[in-house]
Design an enzyme around this catalytic site. Structure first.
Site, short mmCIF file in Angstrom:
data_model
loop_
_atom_site.label_atom_id
_atom_site.label_comp_id
_atom_site.label_asym_id
_atom_site.label_seq_id
_atom_site.Cartn_x
_atom_site.Cartn_y
_atom_site.Cartn_z
N LYS B 225 -29.98 12.66 -129.79
CA LYS B 225 -29.32 11.68 -130.66
C LYS B 225 -29.16 10.33 -129.95
O LYS B 225 -28.82 9.34 -130.58
CB LYS B 225 -27.96 12.20 -131.11
CG LYS B 225 -28.05 13.49 -131.95
CD LYS B 225 -26.68 13.88 -132.46
CE LYS B 225 -26.62 15.33 -132.92
NZ LYS B 225 -27.50 15.65 -134.03
N CYS B 365 -24.15 21.24 -141.19
CA CYS B 365 -23.43 22.09 -140.21
C CYS B 365 -21.94 21.75 -140.22
O CYS B 365 -21.30 21.68 -139.16
CB CYS B 365 -24.01 21.95 -138.81
SG CYS B 365 -25.71 22.51 -138.69
#
Lengths: 142, 407
Positions: B225, B365
């Site tokens: 990320k 998630c």
């Protein structure tokens, strides 16, 4: 390519939602989740003399998932258990291997032919069918 | 310092490639994986070409060079986080880091102890504590969220007390983009001697951090990320706490002395890096963070704020679209999750892909947060500095197309 999967017939099936609802009380039931997206399909069954007498489904899912459940709503009532299980095999073979639905199979499943090219969406169409298998298995044990 | 968007974007070779349907790529799934600049790709390739060897186990020159590159990467992480290199643990990702923390801290907890989380946690931050709860009989408590998805800190006083041993929260939500307000949390943790763990997976890519000033005890981030490779993450912990933390994985490279019936473990941080670590990935992450740390962040934040406002204004024009997150730009990341009424996020994202717009659809998630919003799934656009107005406009146009196809 993507809009091929959203053709008129698959949208019509999803909108019709044939068989949507719950059987009260179901003789056999199974709920499956798609862990990737949180979609959920519940299949309720009532079996009689080796056939599916009644089927209902409750789906929280995408258009493909709802269309697949609607095909079950159309074709499963009155089908033999063997025909129902074969339909699951046929759908999986269509999606994974591009194998055409055989003439004796459920012709409506062919609406998912364009979905074969989108591997990440296979489970969307399979979810209600996999729930059907679990409901059949559960009925067989009871 | 100015921000040259065109020059910046040119550093990412993948952005010049076509997107879905052969259309120009509009990559808006940065909260899942940010793209790698050429310099990071090259750093990994160069390491594999010139310095590949195992670390700590060889005296030949390649082993020495690999070890040096690995430790240089650790130092780079330390610079980005303003933390000593000896407090930087390389892990397989943020999930691995959060599991390591929960497992390690959990060993010191007993039945009746409490851990405070929030309903906004990513599954990777929630499930490790559920496992600890199952093993140790501790109680998990949860901060709710406001209607906009921010942590509802008005409940903090009710939820934190003498039994609270750990507070583990997201630094910024991967769904709403809301950046957590930490001052009251730090005050509450300090009042009861609780350890504060932050999941920094989303916040870390958005500019250098000062972990000395932030006030937490542990911090986790993910390399992919932060414009780095997959398979690498960082756990930072205060040295005194790392000293007390048992390892999650045991094996080669982390031992003191091994006998048949008993072994001792090495000191931090080696204690937490059992086996051959992801060396090239660490080198790539080091290169990414050194590069990130030198970017003109005030100008980048202004650029992203302008894009975010354009996106918020565009989304507001859809009367059947609900934004699940803050509607203003204060204390938020450029991460925007939304529900287009009657259109499933999978279908929305699939249709936008044909226009080259890469979004994420699903529960992200974060199923408890989905439940708090009363949805099963959401579509999400998440921005990085290489995004431009064309990306936002393609998203808005694609949403309109999706409505026409699906509704």
């Amino acid at each position: 390519m993507n809009d091929e999967i959203y053709h008129a017939e698959v949208k019509r099936l999803a909108q019709a939602a044939t068989g949507a609802g719950r059987l009260a009380p179901p003789k056999s039931s199974a709920t499956l989740d798609n862990p990737l997206c949180g979609d959920r399909a519940t299949i309720d069954l009532e079996l009689k003399a080796g056939t599916i007498a009644r089927l209902s489904h409750e789906v929280k899912g995408c258009l493909m998932c709802r269309a697949a459940a609607a095909i079950l709503g159309v074709r499963a009532p009155g089908a033999s258990l063997a025909q129902a299980r074969q339909a699951v095999i046929d759908l999986r073979a269509l999606l994974k291997d591009g194998r055409a639905i055989p003439p004796e199979g459920w012709a409506e499943l062919a609406v998912f032919t364009p979905l074969g090219a989108h591997k990440s969406r296979h489970d969307c169409a399979l979810l209600p069918f996999d729930a059907l298998v679990q409901a059949l298995d559960a009925a067989g044990k009871s | 310092m100015n921000f040259d968007l065109a020059a910046f974007k040119a550093e990412f070779p993948i952005l010049a490639r076509p997107g879905g349907g052969g259309a120009p790529l509009h990559y808006l799934d940065n909260a899942a994986t940010a793209q790698c600049p050429e310099r990071v790709i090259e750093a990994v390739a160069r390491h594999e070409r010139e310095n590949r060897g195992n670390i700590q186990r060889g005296t030949h020159h390649l082993a020495e060079r690999a070890l040096e590159a690995y430790e240089n990467a650790r130092a780079a992480c330390g610079r980005y986080l303003n933390a000593p290199a000896e407090e930087i643990v390389f892990t397989g990702g943020a999930t691995a880091a959060l599991n390591l923390i929960a497992h390690g801290l959990g060993e010191g907890l007993k039945a009746g102890d409490e851990v405070l989380l929030s309903v906004a946690e990513h599954h990777s931050a929630l499930l490790p504590w559920q496992e600890v709860g199952r093993r140790k009989g501790i109680e998990l408590r949860f901060l709710p969220v406001t209607r906009e998805g921010r942590l509802d800190l008005s409940r903090l006083a009710d939820l934190v007390g003498p039994r609270t041993k750990v507070i583990a929260l997201t630094h910024a939500s991967n769904v709403t983009g809301a950046v957590s307000e930490l001052a009251p949390v730090i005050e509450a943790a300090s009042a009861f001697g609780a350890i504060l763990v932050l999941d920094g997976a989303q916040r870390a890519p958005h500019g250098p951090l000062d972990l000395q000033a932030l006030g937490c005890d542990f911090y986790a981030l993910a390399g992919h990320k932060c414009f780095g490779p997959n398979g690498i993450g960082v756990l930072w912990g205060r040295r005194a706490l790392l000293e007390r933390l048992p390892p999650l994985l045991v094996g080669g490279g982390m031992v003191g002395h091994v006998e048949l019936q008993h072994s001792t473990f090495g000191p931090p941080v080696r204690r937490f890096e059992a086996g051959t670590p992801p060396i090239a990935q660490a080198v790539g992450l080091g290169a990414a963070l050194d590069w990130l740390g030198a970017l003109p962040w005030p100008a980048i934040h202004a650029h992203l704020a302008a894009l975010s406002q354009r996106l918020l204004d565009g989304l507001a024009a859809f009367n059947d679209l609900r934004l699940c997150g803050p509607r203003d730009l204060a204390n938020r990341l450029p991460v925007f999750a939304f529900d287009l009424a009657g259109a499933h996020p999978h279908d929305v994202c699939q249709i936008l892909d044909r226009s080259g717009v890469a979004l994420r659809g699903g529960h992200h998630c974060a199923q408890p947060l989905m439940a708090a919003f009363g949805v099963e799934a959401l579509s999400r656009a998440s921005l990085a500095p290489y995004n431009d107005q064309a990306d936002i406009d393609a998203l808005l146009k694609g949403l309109d197309q999706a409505r026409r196809i699906l509704l």
